[in-house]
Structure formats: C-alpha cells, structure tokens
Scaffold this motif. Sequence first.
Motif, PDB file in Angstrom:
ATOM      1  N   ASP A   2       1.110   9.600  -5.012  1.00 58.94           N
ATOM      2  CA  ASP A   2       1.343  11.073  -4.439  1.00 58.94           C
ATOM      3  C   ASP A   2       2.490  11.373  -5.394  1.00 58.94           C
ATOM      4  N   GLU A  60      -4.038   7.999 -10.063  1.00 61.27           N
ATOM      5  CA  GLU A  60      -4.451   6.831  -9.714  1.00 61.27           C
ATOM      6  C   GLU A  60      -4.955   6.001 -10.900  1.00 61.27           C
ATOM      7  N   ARG A  74      -4.634  13.791  -8.550  1.00 59.81           N
ATOM      8  CA  ARG A  74      -4.677  12.797  -7.643  1.00 59.81           C
ATOM      9  C   ARG A  74      -5.551  11.740  -8.463  1.00 59.81           C
ATOM     10  N   LYS A 134       0.717   4.157  -2.763  1.00 60.13           N
ATOM     11  CA  LYS A 134       0.565   5.503  -2.466  1.00 60.13           C
ATOM     12  C   LYS A 134       1.774   6.576  -2.515  1.00 60.13           C
ATOM     13  N   SER A 135       2.787   5.941  -2.509  1.00 54.36           N
ATOM     14  CA  SER A 135       4.231   7.085  -2.933  1.00 54.36           C
ATOM     15  C   SER A 135       4.096   7.287  -4.337  1.00 54.36           C
ATOM     16  N   GLN A 190       0.755  -1.169  -0.122  1.00 55.03           N
ATOM     17  CA  GLN A 190       0.046   0.164  -0.270  1.00 55.03           C
ATOM     18  C   GLN A 190       0.986   1.200  -0.191  1.00 55.03           C
ATOM     19  N   GLN A 191       1.988   1.202   0.707  1.00 52.45           N
ATOM     20  CA  GLN A 191       2.841   2.494   1.018  1.00 52.45           C
ATOM     21  C   GLN A 191       3.604   2.647  -0.381  1.00 52.45           C
TER      22      GLN A 191
END
Length: 184
Positions: free
Chosen positions: A124, A145, A141, A120-121, A116-117
């Motif tokens: 972002d 995605e 954003r 997400k990074s 997930q991290q």
Amino acid sequence: MSKAEAIAQILKVFRQYGYEGTTLSRLSKATGLGKASLYHYFPNGKEEMAQAVLNFVDEWMKANIFVPLKGAGTPRDRLEKMSENVDRLYCGGEQTCILAVLSLGEAKDLFNIQIQQALKSWIDTLAEVLVEARIEPTLARQKAEDAIIQIQGSLVLARSMDDTAPFQRVLKRLPEMLLENGNG
C-alpha cells in the motif's frame, strides 16, 4: 544481555532454522542465555519469541521503509532510500526474509494475519508513492506487488544459489522499474 539484544540474536536463529527448526538449545547458544533466562524474558516460550521477532521487524520496517517512503523528497529519492534500507534489512541478500520464514508450517497458523498486514502495508505504501508519481492507481498497485515479488524471489534465489547478485540487481533496478510510465 538485554531483551532487545536477545531478540536480535533470536531473529538470526529463526531466519536460519525456521520456526519448527528453532529449538531452545539453539536459541540459548545464539544468545548466550540459559533456558531459564530465555523463559524469564519470554515466559510463553518459542511462540512469544517469534512474536517478539515479528514485532521487532515490524517496528524496523515502519522506521526504515514506511517513514522514508512517506517522507520528503521525490518519489525516486524515496524509492532509492527504500532500496538502500531493504538491502540493509537483508544484509545485502545474505539473510532470508523472516516474514517468508514464518509464513510456513505451524508458524503460518500463528502469525499469518500479522505477516499479511506487514506485506499489505508495504504494498500500500509503495503504491501511494507511485500514484504520487502519476502512475494510475491500479497499475501502481500491480507494480508495488511486483516489487515485493521481485525482492522476495531474489532472496530465495540468492540463498539457494549462494549468490547475492540477483538480489543486488533487483534492488538497483527497482526504483526505475517502479517509476516506468510515471513522472517521478
């Protein structure tokens, strides 16, 4: 064989067989190391090997995805560099995403937070580039995605259909798609 070389070979096995299908026999065959040598490098076995693979991919992504996205040049230049490096990471669409592979089954419970991290990074960092290109933050954003969805989806399609053309098409159009409605 060094530990780093072993990790590169282990990555290939996890990509091909997933976490559950990866056995010590397959790992031994792929690396040319006996089971004792594998345990010497990875005393906690398969879980530690998968963690080492994720750490390797995380470092690769930092150096080859995030640093170029945050680096010098126009947003378009940086997005094109990211696309080139994503192409390398997935060998032109011939390799699966290890994050996707390790997000299934038993591995999901073990590595979900790290996966997930990583995603997400990536999202972002992409969104930051798009905001810099004067795209409204919420839309930036969503576009970031969507880019990950397109990359991952095209990898699934490429593997399932044994045709890398969809992956190549996504990467070629990605910078333009991301910068639509912006000034990058």
